[in-house]
Design an enzyme around this catalytic site. Sequence first.
Site, PDB file in Angstrom:
ATOM      1  N   HIS A 122       0.861  -1.187   0.000  1.00  0.00           N
ATOM      2  CA  HIS A 122       0.000   0.000   0.000  1.00  0.00           C
ATOM      3  C   HIS A 122       0.894   1.232   0.000  1.00  0.00           C
ATOM      4  CE1 HIS A 122      -4.212   1.509   1.042  1.00  0.00           C
ATOM      5  NE2 HIS A 122      -3.483   2.596   0.813  1.00  0.00           N
ATOM      6  N   ILE A 123       0.903   1.952  -1.091  1.00  0.00           N
ATOM      7  CA  ILE A 123       1.770   3.123  -1.231  1.00  0.00           C
ATOM      8  C   ILE A 123       1.406   4.181  -0.189  1.00  0.00           C
ATOM      9  CG2 ILE A 123       0.305   4.235  -2.975  1.00  0.00           C
ATOM     10  CD1 ILE A 123       2.954   5.106  -4.359  1.00  0.00           C
ATOM     11  N   HIS A 124       2.435   4.817   0.364  1.00  0.00           N
ATOM     12  CA  HIS A 124       2.219   5.889   1.331  1.00  0.00           C
ATOM     13  C   HIS A 124       3.459   6.777   1.383  1.00  0.00           C
ATOM     14  CE1 HIS A 124       4.006   2.477   3.446  1.00  0.00           C
ATOM     15  NE2 HIS A 124       4.533   3.348   4.303  1.00  0.00           N
ATOM     16  N   TRP A 125       3.241   8.023   1.727  1.00  0.00           N
ATOM     17  CA  TRP A 125       4.277   9.035   1.806  1.00  0.00           C
ATOM     18  C   TRP A 125       4.610   9.286   3.270  1.00  0.00           C
ATOM     19  CZ3 TRP A 125       1.290   8.175  -2.157  1.00  0.00           C
ATOM     20  CH2 TRP A 125       1.672   8.559  -3.442  1.00  0.00           C
TER      21      TRP A 125
END
Length: 169
Positions: A122-125
């Site tokens: 799950h992409i996250h910054w």
Amino acid sequence: MPDRLWAPWRLEYIERETTGKPGNGCIFVDLPQASDDRKNLILYRGQTAFVMLNAFPYTNGHLMVAPYRHTADMSELEDDELLEINQLVARSLAWIRATYHPDGFNIGVNLGSAAGAGIPDHIHWHIVPRWGGDTNFMTTVGEVRVLPQSLEESYDRLRLAVKGEADGA
């Protein structure tokens, strides 16, 4: 220096199920579906993405921005998701500045396990506030972070900045 530094609060992180399936161990899916934002450290909810405190931060005020939609691939994000994520990163900087007055920031995305992603599905910054001299012997030699404030206190302070923005302060 002691051979061991006990951090029993990390066990919950180590033992949690991380299957990467939506709704089955992905904090970026499960926590927004719950109703207790303070307990789940969700600071702000947007239309397509949200902001939360990192439960295992590098520094106080370490935030993460993630889309609600479960994807690991940036190219799968729609334009409205990408726009809102970047807007939330910018707003997060303002909230952290108002709360902690850092000297700088590290902002980044770890794409894939090989790049250091703790939750690669799950992409996250990450938005990490930094201060001059915040890397000391504990961090560089002991690989330990010393945080002077609890997550709950950080959450409450940052919520005041979010509320102040909403109130036009």
